[in-house]
Design a protein around this motif. Structure first.
Motif, short mmCIF file in Angstrom:
data_model
loop_
_atom_site.label_atom_id
_atom_site.label_comp_id
_atom_site.label_asym_id
_atom_site.label_seq_id
_atom_site.Cartn_x
_atom_site.Cartn_y
_atom_site.Cartn_z
N SER A 112 0.82 -1.20 0.00
CA SER A 112 0.00 0.00 0.00
C SER A 112 0.86 1.25 0.00
O SER A 112 0.64 2.19 -0.77
N ARG B 224 -9.99 1.43 5.23
CA ARG B 224 -10.37 0.05 5.49
C ARG B 224 -11.70 0.01 6.22
O ARG B 224 -12.07 0.95 6.90
N ALA C 78 -6.41 -2.08 2.72
CA ALA C 78 -6.93 -1.76 1.40
C ALA C 78 -5.80 -1.22 0.55
O ALA C 78 -4.94 -0.50 1.04
N PRO C 79 -5.76 -1.55 -0.74
CA PRO C 79 -4.68 -1.05 -1.58
C PRO C 79 -4.66 0.46 -1.56
O PRO C 79 -5.69 1.11 -1.44
N ALA D 239 -5.44 3.90 -6.22
CA ALA D 239 -6.01 3.14 -7.32
C ALA D 239 -5.26 3.48 -8.59
O ALA D 239 -4.70 4.56 -8.74
N GLU E 220 -0.94 -1.75 -6.73
CA GLU E 220 -2.04 -1.95 -7.67
C GLU E 220 -2.18 -3.43 -8.04
O GLU E 220 -3.29 -3.93 -8.25
N HIS F 200 -1.57 -5.90 -6.00
CA HIS F 200 -2.27 -6.51 -4.87
C HIS F 200 -3.77 -6.21 -4.93
O HIS F 200 -4.60 -7.06 -4.61
N ALA F 201 -4.11 -5.01 -5.37
CA ALA F 201 -5.53 -4.66 -5.50
C ALA F 201 -6.22 -5.57 -6.50
O ALA F 201 -7.36 -6.03 -6.28
N CYS G 62 -6.81 -8.96 -4.89
CA CYS G 62 -7.95 -8.92 -3.97
C CYS G 62 -9.27 -8.98 -4.73
O CYS G 62 -10.22 -9.63 -4.31
N GLU G 63 -9.32 -8.27 -5.85
CA GLU G 63 -10.54 -8.28 -6.67
C GLU G 63 -10.79 -9.66 -7.26
O GLU G 63 -11.91 -10.18 -7.25
#
Length: 400
Positions: free
Chosen positions: A133, A161, A204-205, A208, A248, A250-251, A254-255
């Motif tokens: 992050s 978060r 949370a990442p 964005a 990004e 990692h985001a 997660c998605e």
């Protein structure tokens, strides 16, 4: 904000205890606090429901305005590059530790040792997510600096978060010295601190991806174009990895963990072929926090596709969740006819939790769970079966 907080409790008290100098540097304006530090303090603020989100948006705006001035100092770019290199090193070290701890957890048969490793693994995943992050946040700030000819872009900031703790793992907090808090490149060691009674939360990442930065089509789609979506996802992930945009990346993982269960086996294949096995392991870890019905569906889909080892690993990572959620997952697996995955989940629970905890799990549906838990214990060892039978009798449950 800190004037509204108790300096002897919660996140603020923990930050002050662990790193008073770093906290003071942030309060005095000598250092900019990382977003996750602000976010943690915001969670402790008293107020009406919904006020936290409003205050988080306000704090994020203030922080964006602060580093819009901070970063253009003569030494700003050099400082950002130094912090970015430190964050990248922290992420790499944490991700390597995750792989090592995961292998040790998979190999242990001792319940107490497994609980210790699960707790340490949770903290290490938290360290990796926080470092990713920060890396994304720092990269976004650094990228905004070489734009003197155009109006300065407002750098994205991390999204807050949720206030609720993560679904997995929900193990007790480790002792304050285990593991050490993640070092903040600015000198504050605030990132890894967790208040008493809390558990490491998935971060949370951070920023964005800017519009157009990630190829389109990386989300779940219909069956007709599922292969294309997986391919686009992997291509986007490879691009982000090559550019060092790990936050990004990692985001995206997660998605993807929340894609329809049937997509996961194909996604595993695509990631393996692309040399992204470590990212598949991260995706599985994130999937372990899915709601029980979706966790069961994911494990079942992996098992049906012949990826029994992945299904078993996913379920092992889920046994640290509250007993009611483990019971719901087992019942969902059983209702869907996934007997092999049901056995894998219950055997992991019996192996990694105490006999008393296993008896407590049986309370959620004694008629269905008790015989299956006893069979799981018998499959492990006669001693494990005897201990569970005793715990069941002590709890007033049938042990035959």
């Amino acid at each position: 904000m800190t004037r509204r907080l108790d300096p002897g409790a919660g996140w603020y008290g923990e930050f002050l205890r662990r790193d008073p100098e770093g906290m003071r540097a942030c309060l005095d304006g000598v250092a900019l606090p990382p977003w996750d530090v602000l976010e943690s303090l915001l969670l402790d603020l008293p107020g009406a429901p919904g006020s936290t989100a409003r205050e988080a948006a306000y704090a994020a705006g203030l922080r964006a305005a602060a580093f819009a001035v901070w970063d253009v100092r003569p030494e700003g770019a050099r400082e950002l590059r130094s912090q970015l290199a430190a964050a990248a090193g922290q992420r790499a070290a944490a991700e390597e530790a995750v792989r090592t701890l995961t292998a040790r957890l998979d190999a242990t048969a001792d319940p107490e040792r497994a609980q210790t490793l699960s707790r340490e693994l949770a903290w290490t995943h938290d360290d990796a997510a926080r470092a990713a992050s920060r890396q994304a946040d720092l990269q976004a700030r650094l990228s905004a600096l070489p734009l003197p000819a155009v109006p300065r872009q407002r750098t994205p900031f991390p999204t807050p978060r949720p206030a609720s703790p993560p679904a997995a793992p929900t193990t007790p907090q480790p002792a304050p010295h285990e593991p050490p808090p993640t070092a903040d490149p600015t000198g504050a060691t605030l990132a890894g601190a967790v208040p008493p009674g809390a558990v490491p939360a998935r971060v949370a990442p951070a920023a964005a991806a800017p519009a157009g930065a990630v190829p389109p089509g990386v989300g779940p789609v219909g069956a007709a174009s599922a292969g294309g979506a997986r391919g686009a996802f992997v291509d986007g992930l490879l691009m982000l990895r090559e550019q060092g945009r790990s936050g990004e990346a990692h985001a995206l993982l997660c998605e993807a963990a929340r894609w329809p269960a049937g997509e996961l086996p194909g996604l595993a294949e695509e990631l393996g072929h692309a040399g992204l096995a470590a990212d598949w392991a991260t995706l599985l870890w994130e999937a372990a926090s899915l709601p029980p019905d979706r966790l069961a569906a994911a494990a079942g889909a992996l098992g049906e596709a012949g990826r029994q080892d992945d299904a078993a690993r996913l379920l092992r990572q889920g046994v640290a969740r509250p007993a009611v959620e483990v019971a719901a997952t087992a019942l969902a697996l059983g209702a869907a006819g996934h007997d092999r995955e049901t056995r894998a989940l219950l055997e992991a629970y019996v192996r990694l939790r105490t006999a008393d905890e296993t008896a407590a799990l049986a309370r959620h549906d004694p008629h269905w769970l008790t015989p299956r838990l006893l069979r799981a214990a018998r499959a492990l060892s006669a001693n494990r079966h005897r201990d569970l039978a005793h715990a069941l009798r002590a709890a007033g449950l049938p042990a035959a």
